[in-house]
Design a protein around this motif. Structure first.
Motif, short mmCIF file in Angstrom:
data_model
loop_
_atom_site.label_atom_id
_atom_site.label_comp_id
_atom_site.label_asym_id
_atom_site.label_seq_id
_atom_site.Cartn_x
_atom_site.Cartn_y
_atom_site.Cartn_z
N SER A 46 0.86 -1.18 0.00
CA SER A 46 0.00 0.00 0.00
C SER A 46 0.90 1.23 0.00
O SER A 46 1.77 1.35 0.86
CB SER A 46 -0.90 0.00 1.23
N GLY A 85 -2.25 5.09 0.27
CA GLY A 85 -3.59 4.52 0.36
C GLY A 85 -3.96 4.38 1.81
O GLY A 85 -3.23 4.82 2.70
N PHE A 136 -5.03 1.26 3.15
CA PHE A 136 -5.08 -0.18 3.44
C PHE A 136 -6.50 -0.73 3.28
O PHE A 136 -6.74 -1.89 3.57
CB PHE A 136 -4.49 -0.53 4.82
N HIS A 147 -6.47 -3.57 0.90
CA HIS A 147 -5.96 -4.79 1.53
C HIS A 147 -7.03 -5.42 2.41
O HIS A 147 -7.20 -6.64 2.42
CB HIS A 147 -4.70 -4.49 2.36
N GLU A 183 -1.72 -0.85 -3.99
CA GLU A 183 -2.83 0.01 -3.56
C GLU A 183 -2.27 1.41 -3.30
O GLU A 183 -1.13 1.55 -2.88
CB GLU A 183 -3.41 -0.58 -2.26
N GLY A 184 -3.07 2.44 -3.55
CA GLY A 184 -2.65 3.81 -3.22
C GLY A 184 -1.89 4.48 -4.35
O GLY A 184 -1.32 3.81 -5.23
#
Lengths: 600, 181
Positions: B13, B16, B18, B21, B60-61
C-alpha cells in the motif's frame, strides 16, 4: 439603487412573458437573462424555478451544460478567442497573451476590477478570416496586434459595443466559386408555388427521385427521411433546420444564412408541406448570434408576403411558421437528437436511437431534421427536376456541395463544387502550395495526405460536412492532432463514461507525448483507447474522437516518434522536479532528497 | 508429473488507506484455496521488507512521496504483471485532494502555522521521504498492466480478478463487480 434580486427579477419578468412561462424555452430564457445581467445569479435561478414550476436543479443542470452560460459573475466584457487550429496557425495564442498583458487579466479568470474575462472557445466559424474572437457574443474577425490593442483600449475605456468600429464586426462571405446553389436567381417562394400545385406526395416522390442526400455529413437520403416523417403518426409534425455548424473548420451555413436565407426558408417550408408540419425551428449556433436580427427580418418579410403564416400562398389550411432557437456553445448539439433535446430546453445529450427523430423527435412527435444546405438543395432539386439534378455530381452523390476552405492557402473561403471534385483540384483552385495534408470534414473527418490527393469528395469516397483545412509543409501534424483531441475532450457532453473519460485520457496521452515523456507504449495505448471509444461510446463524438490521432499516426508517424523517449515507458512528469518544492522547504539536498531516472 | 509451481504474489500500500488490503481479506475462507495456488512475497501479510522476483504485484494507493516511487519501481522491476488496485492507485483518489493546494502552503499550515507540531519547523530528517508537489496515479510513474477500479473493489472482484489471472484468462469483472466509487 436596486438590489441584485430586484435587478434580476426586473429582467426576468419580461423575458418570461415573451416565452410564455414555458419551461421548454428554458435555454432561450437563460440566454436572454444572461444578456441582461452578464451571468446567471443563484437568486434568479430560484426565482425562475418558482415561476416555471420546475426543480431548481434542472435549471442548474442546463445552465452548467452550455459553455456560453455562466453561473459565476464574468467580466463586464467577456472575450473568447476562437481556438481552432486555423486560428492558432494565424497566431491567436500570441494575440490572446497580448490582450491578457494589456488588460492585466489571467486567462479563464475575471480581472480584479471585474472589467474583463478572457478565455478560449471552440471554433467560431470564422476560419477564412481569422484569428477571430467573440466579445459578449459578437464576432470580431481578422485580428492583428493592432486590432487587439485597439480592442484593449475600448474595453479599458468602458466603450459600449455599439460604439466600437463597425469594421471590427464585418464578416466577409468570401465566395470563391459558385455553382447552381449560390448562382440561383429564384425569387422567394417561386418554387413553393410550383410545389403547392404538385401536392405533398409528389414532392416527396420528386425528392426521392432526385437522390438528394443530407449535407450535414452522414448523407441520409432526404426523400426517404421526409417520407418516413410524413407517414409517422403524431399529433404534430415538426421541421428543424440544423444550423449548429460546430465542426471546426466549417462555415458554409453561415454564408448560406447570410446570402441565401430565403432559399433556406423556402426549403423548410417545402419540407413542412411535404411532411405536414405547422411549426419549424432554425437551430442557430450561439456563435452566429449576429445573424439573428437579419434572419428575423427575413422571416417577417416572408410573413408579410404570405410565404409564412396561415393559408400560405392562398392555400387553405397550409399553415407554417419558423422560430429561431439560439444555441449556447455546445458542439454536441449538432447531433440531431442532442439538438432536439436542446430545443426542448434541456441539456444537449444525445438520445438513444432508435426511435429516430422522424418518428419521435421534438416533443416526441415526428420531426424532420435537416442541414441548412440540404434544405437549399431540396428546393433546387425540385425546381430542376430529378433527371437534371442527378446529372450533376456523381452516381451516388447528386448535386453540388459547399466547401469551407481555410488554413494554408492564399484564397480561403467558400467554394461550391459538384460532387466528385478531387482534393488536388481544390488545392489548385485555392492556390495552396507545398501542401502536406488536408483535414476533410473537420476533426471527426479524415486527414488526407499528399499520396491521396486524387481522392474525390462524395459519399463514395470522401464524405464531408464541408470543412477543408489545408496544412502546408511548415506545419507540425502532431500539433494539429493534439488541438483536435483537446477539442473533443472539451466538447464531450459527459453523459457516457467511455467518451467522458476516454477523450480526457487521450488528451493526457497527447500532452505527455508533447512534453517529451512519451514512448511507443503510449502510442499503443492510443490504439487501445480508440477501441474503447469506438465500441463503448454513446454517439458519434466518441466514435470519431481518436480519428485525428489515428490518421496522423498513419501518415505522419515520424512527427510522433521524434518526440518519444526511446524507452519502453517513461513517467508522465519530471519526478525529481516534483521534489524541488519540498527540498526548498526542508533545506535538504542529500541523495534521498532526489529521484534519479531509473537505471541511472 | 511434477507439482505445478506456485505463483508468487507481492502486495503493498503506497498513498492509500489499506482499505483495498482489507477488502482483499474479505475473500475470507477463499484465502485457503488461494494459498494452494500462490505464495506471498513482500506483503503486509508476510512482513517481508523487499520483494524478489514475482509473478503478480498488487499495488494500492497513489504516489505522494519519493519512497512511494522507490517501492513502485521495485515492484515494477520484480513483477511480471503489475496491477493498480483501487481508486487511489488509478486516479490519485483521496490523497490527491491536496493537488489543488500548493505544497508550500500545505507544509506551512501543518508545521509552522498550527501550534504544537514539530517544534515549529518543517521536518528535514533524511530518514523521511520528501513529498512530491502533487499526488499521482501509478500509471504516470511506471507501466501498469491491469487496473481494478473501486473504493475499495469488493473481495469478490479481487477474487475473480486473481483467479482469472492464475487460470491464464484475461481478467473480466463484468456487471456487478466493477464499481467506480
Amino acid at each position: 439603487m436596486p438590489t441584485e434580486v430586484g435587478l434580476s427579477t426586473a429582467c426576468l419578468d419580461p423575458i418570461l412573458g415573451r416565452h410564455g412561462h414555458d419551461a421548454s424555452n428554458l435555454l432561450q430564457i437563460l440566454r436572454e437573462l444572461q444578456d441582461c445581467i452578464g451571468y446567471l445569479p443563484a437568486d434568479a435561478i430560484t426565482y425562475l424555478a418558482d415561476k416555471l414550476a420546475i426543480p431548481r436543479v434542472r435549471i442548474e443542470s442546463v445552465a452548467s451544460f452550455y459553455s456560453f452560460l455562466n453561473l459565476q459573475p464574468r467580466g463586464e466584457y467577456r472575450v473568447l478567442f476562437s481556438d481552432n487550429i486555423t486560428d492558432r496557425m494565424l497566431g491567436s495564442a500570441e494575440l490572446m497573451q497580448q490582450m491578457c498583458q494589456q488588460l492585466w487579466a489571467e486567462p479563464g479568470k475575471v480581472s480584479e476590477d471585474g472589467l474583463v474575462s478572457i478565455n478560449t472557445t471552440s471554433c467560431t466559424g470564422m476560419c477564412d478570416q481569422g484569428p477571430a474572437l467573440l466579445v459578449n457574443g459578437r464576432a470580431i474577425t481578422r485580428l492583428t496586434h493592432q486590432r487587439v490593442q485597439e480592442i484593449g483600449q475600448l474595453i479599458r475605456n468602458h466603450t459600449q459595443l455599439d460604439e466600437w468600429p463597425a469594421d471590427f464586426f464585418r464578416v466577409e462571405d468570401n465566395i470563391r466559386r459558385s455553382d447552381l446553389m449560390l448562382d440561383n436567381r429564384l425569387a422567394p417562394g417561386e418554387v413553393l408555388r410550383a410545389a403547392l400545385a404538385l401536392g405533398a406526395d409528389k414532392i416527396v416522390e420528386a425528392i426521392k427521385q432526385s437522390a438528394l442526400r443530407g449535407r450535414g455529413g452522414a448523407g441520409f437520403p432526404t426523400g426517404l427521411k421526409w417520407e418516413s416523417c410524413r407517414n409517422a403518426k403524431g399529433s404534430e409534425h415538426y421541421v428543424v433546420c440544423n444550423a449548429d455548424e460546430g465542426e471546426p473548420g466549417t462555415f458554409k451555413d453561415r454564408v448560406l444564412l447570410t446570402r441565401q436565407a430565403d432559399l433556406v426558408f423556402d426549403g423548410m417550408t417545402l419540407c413542412a408541406l411535404a411532411v405536414g408540419a405547422k411549426q419549424g425551428f432554425l437551430y442557430l449556433r450561439g456563435e452566429y448570434q449576429y445573424l439573428l436580427e437579419p434572419l428575423e427580418t427575413v422571416l417577417q418579410r416572408r410573413r408579410d408576403a404570405n410565404l409564412l403564416g396561415t393559408n400560405i400562398l392562398g392555400q387553405p389550411s397550409f399553415d407554417f411558421d419558423i422560430k429561431i432557437h439560439l444555441g449556447a456553445g455546445a458542439y454536441i448539439c449538432g447531433e440531431e437528437s442532442a439538438l432536439i433535446e436542446s430545443l426542448e430546453g434541456k441539456r444537449g445529450v444525445p438520445r438513444n436511437r432508435p426511435p429516430f427523430p422522424v418518428t419521435h423527435g421534438y416533443m416526441q412527435q415526428p420531426t424532420a431534421v435537416d442541414n441548412v444546405e440540404t434544405f437549399c438543395q431540396s428546393v433546387l432539386a425540385l425546381h430542376m427536376g430529378a433527371e437534371k439534378y442527378r446529372a450533376i455530381g456523381t452516381e451516388k452523390s447528386a448535386g453540388s456541395k459547399l466547401i469551407s476552405v481555410s488554413g494554408d492557402c492564399p484564397l480561403p473561403g467558400i467554394y461550391e463544387y459538384p460532387f466528385g471534385v478531387s482534393v488536388r483540384e481544390m488545392l489548385q483552385n485555392c492556390g495552396a502550395v507545398n501542401t502536406r495534408a488536408v483535414q476533410v470534414s473537420g476533426p471527426s473527418g479524415v486527414c488526407v495526405a499528399e499520396s491521396e490527393f486524387d481522392r474525390k469528395l462524395g459519399f463514395e469516397d470522401l464524405p464531408t460536412a464541408g470543412a477543408f483545412m489545408v496544412f502546408d509543409d511548415s506545419r507540425d501534424m502532431f500539433e494539429v492532432a493534439r488541438n483536435f483531441v483537446h477539442f473533443f475532450a472539451h466538447e464531450s457532453c459527459g453523459f457516457c463514461t467511455p467518451c467522458r473519460v476516454g477523450t480526457s485520457m487521450l488528451k493526457q496521452t497527447m500532452d505527455k507525448v508533447a512534453a517529451g515523456h512519451g514512448t511507443q507504449y503510449d502510442l499503443r495505448e492510443i490504439e487501445n483507447l480508440d477501441r474503447v471509444l469506438q465500441t463503448g461510446s454513446h454517439c458519434g463524438l466518441g466514435h470519431t474522437a481518436c480519428n485525428p490521432v489515428l490518421h496522423t499516426l498513419k501518415h505522419f508517424r515520424p512527427a510522433y516518434e521524434s518526440r518519444l523517449k526511446s524507452l519502453d515507458f517513461e513517467p508522465a512528469f519530471d519526478l525529481d522536479g516534483a521534489l524541488a518544492r519540498a527540498r526548498q522547504m526542508t533545506g535538504r539536498d542529500d541523495a534521498g532528497a532526489h529521484l534519479k531516472p531509473e537505471g541511472a | 508429473m511434477t507439482e505445478k509451481k506456485k505463483l508468487r504474489i507481492a502486495t503493498t500500500s503506497l498513498a492509500g488507506c489499506f482499505g483495498c488490503h482489507m477488502s482483499f481479506l474479505d475473500i475470507d475462507e477463499r484465502l485457503f484455496p488461494l494459498l494452494e495456488l500462490v505464495e506471498f512475497d513482500r506483503s503486509p501479510l508476510t512482513d517481508i521488507k523487499h520483494c524478489g522476483p514475482c509473478d503478480i504485484g498488487l499495488v494500492e494507493g497513489g504516489i505522494c512521496n519519493a519512497e512511494n516511487v522507490h517501492v513502485l519501481r521495485e515492484f515494477r522491476k520484480n513483477c511480471k504483471i503489475l496491477i493498480a488496485i483501487g481508486a487511489c492507485a488509478i486516479n490519485g483518489g483521496l490523497p490527491a485532494q491536496r493537488n489543488h493546494l500548493d505544497l508550500r502552503s500545505c507544509l506551512t499550515e501543518v508545521y509552522l502555522t498550527e501550534p504544537g507540531l514539530a517544534h515549529g519547523h518543517i521536518p528535514n530528517d533524511p530518514e523521511l521521504p520528501l513529498p512530491l508537489d502533487k499526488v499521482h496515479p501509478l500509471h504516470e510513474v511506471v507501466k501498469i498492466d491491469y487496473f481494478i477500479p473501486g473504493c475499495p473493489p469488493s473481495g469478490d472482484a479481487i477474487w475473480k480478478f486473481l483467479t482469472d489471472l492464475i487460470a491464464g484468462k484475461t481478467p473480466e469483472l463484468g456487471f456487478g463487480l466493477i464499481e467506480y466509487d
